[in-house]
Write an enzyme that holds these catalytic residues in place. Structure first.
Site, PDB file in Angstrom:
ATOM      1  CG  ASN A   1      -2.215   0.803   0.936  1.00  0.00           C
ATOM      2  OD1 ASN A   1      -2.323   1.478  -0.086  1.00  0.00           O
ATOM      3  ND2 ASN A   1      -3.164   0.748   1.857  1.00  0.00           N
TER       4      ASN A   1
ATOM      5  CG  HIS B   1      -7.056   0.875   7.430  1.00  0.00           C
ATOM      6  ND1 HIS B   1      -5.828   1.468   7.608  1.00  0.00           N
ATOM      7  CD2 HIS B   1      -6.944   0.117   6.311  1.00  0.00           C
ATOM      8  CE1 HIS B   1      -5.013   1.087   6.637  1.00  0.00           C
ATOM      9  NE2 HIS B   1      -5.662   0.276   5.837  1.00  0.00           N
TER      10      HIS B   1
END
Length: 422
Positions: free
Chosen positions: A318, A349
């Site tokens: 990521n 998140h």
């Protein structure tokens, strides 16, 4: 999920068309901005229906902040509003969708838009509100000197190449792409006359796109086979825990963690291919003279699977989110930058407890790995056999440490996480 894949495949075709028929030599910047924005809005509505209103509300709220807030505070206000709205939406998902089940929903694009809003706000603050000598070399390069117009702003946040799955890119890079300066700027970093060229070459992204589509296809096949056959839930099955030796449990943990990766490989690599197909993502020339299209790449699979340190692993996983965390948090945190960065990552998140288990554990693993590397590694550099042995041991430890850290991220809830750690 079907809508998501359909949109991304249609975006891939649209991206090729965009590069060929609406390239900078065929269309003005305004036309390119408008097309990218309108298609992005259409994709968002098609994929998420009325939930897409959350994307547009957040975008317009922060456009107001960007134009009305004072420059010294613009990055703070934008950060608080964007992260606050995202967190409220994360909380609402607990009630809208079944707890503990990750669904492809509007929160994904909202997370990407939050990254872009805060990135632009920080870079605008750097460009207008700070002196050049106060900035790092990277901050100076990416600083935005003028507030964007509404069309530029909407295009950056909602363009069809990245509205569904990202990645987040820097505002100046995106504007250079739309205006046709993106590839040219990177090519000027190389002395082409020394290489025998009498003019700048014209790199084509087709080869890079085809290569990434092959990775996407393999990832999809692995996802459809491995992920279903090796579910993460099995590692907390009572019979498995009672009858399986400890080392076998560790081995199976590695297998199920590997099985959870292909869906990320699929989504991120396809998103990268979409941007490349549009002509965006050129990063220059490597040491062999080959053209690179990895400016927006979100992962390096080889470096992930062969990582011999926790740092190496997270730097290649990521990638664009890690870059965002560094630019808006780590480089600006007044104290404890590592801890604050992991906490921001967890908050970004969502609010599932598993995220906080993962990222708080990640703080400890990062500090421990850094201490061991700094204090032990130099003892193993005196000979090749010692270095090979060190690399093998650190590869095993790193992979198991990652599995231990990310298992709660997949399981999400408190009860299975505690059972797993026990």
């Amino acid at each position: 999920q079907i809508n998501f894949v359909a949109c991304q495949l249609f975006a891939l075709l649209a991206a090729f068309w965009f590069r060929i028929y609406l390239g900078p030599s065929h269309a003005s910047s305004a036309v390119r901005h408008a097309f990218a924005t309108l298609f992005g809005i259409y994709f968002a509505v098609f994929c998420f229906g009325w939930y897409s209103i959350h994307l547009f509300v957040l975008v317009m709220m922060n456009y107001g902040i960007m134009n009305m807030a004072s420059i010294p505070n613009i990055h703070r206000y934008s950060f608080v509003v964007a992260m606050g709205y995202l967190t409220l939406c994360h909380i609402s998902r607990i009630y809208i969708f079944h707890y503990g089940i990750l669904t492809t929903d509007f929160s994904g694009p909202l997370m990407i838009i939050t990254q872009k809003i805060t990135t632009l706000a920080c870079q605008l603050h750097d460009g207008i509100g700070r002196q050049a000598e106060e900035l790092t070399a990277e901050q100076n390069r990416l600083a935005v000197k003028t507030r964007p117009s509404l069309l530029e702003y909407l295009s950056y946040l909602l363009n069809f190449m990245s509205v569904i799955a990202g990645p987040c890119s820097n505002y100046k890079d995106y504007i250079a792409f739309i205006e046709g300066r993106h590839v040219h700027m990177k090519l000027l970093e190389v002395n082409w006359k020394q290489k025998g060229y009498d003019r700048l070459p014209d790199p084509s992204p087709t080869g890079a796109v085809m290569y990434k589509l092959c990775i996407t296809l393999v990832s999809l096949i692995l996802f459809l086979t491995l992920t279903k056959n090796f579910p993460m839930a099995y590692i907390i099955d009572n019979e498995f825990l009672d009858k399986t030796p400890f080392l076998s449990r560790l081995g199976y943990l590695y297998v199920v963690t590997q099985a959870a990766k292909p869906k990320y490989y699929f989504a991120w690599t396809l998103a990268d291919a979409v941007n490349n197909a549009a002509g965006y993502g050129f990063s220059g020339v490597d040491e062999r003279g080959a053209f690179r299209w990895d400016l927006l790449s979100n992962l390096n699979i080889w470096n992930i699977e062969t990582a011999t340190s926790f740092k190496m692993y997270i730097e290649n996983w990521n990638i664009q989110t890690a870059a965002w965390l560094k630019r808006v948090c780590y480089d600006r945190a007044p104290w404890y930058p590592t801890a604050l960065t992991f906490i921001l990552s967890a908050l970004w998140h969502g609010i599932y407890p598993g995220y906080y288990f993962t990222f708080l554990t990640g703080i400890l693993i990062t500090l421990a790995a850094r201490a061991i590397r700094n204090n032990c590694r130099h003892y193993f550099l005196s000979s090749v056999p010692l270095k090979i042995a060190y690399d093998i041991v650190t590869w095993v430890v790193t992979q198991l440490a990652v599995c231990y850290t990310v298992a709660p991220f997949v399981m999400l809830a408190v009860e299975p996480t505690i059972k797993f750690y026990k």
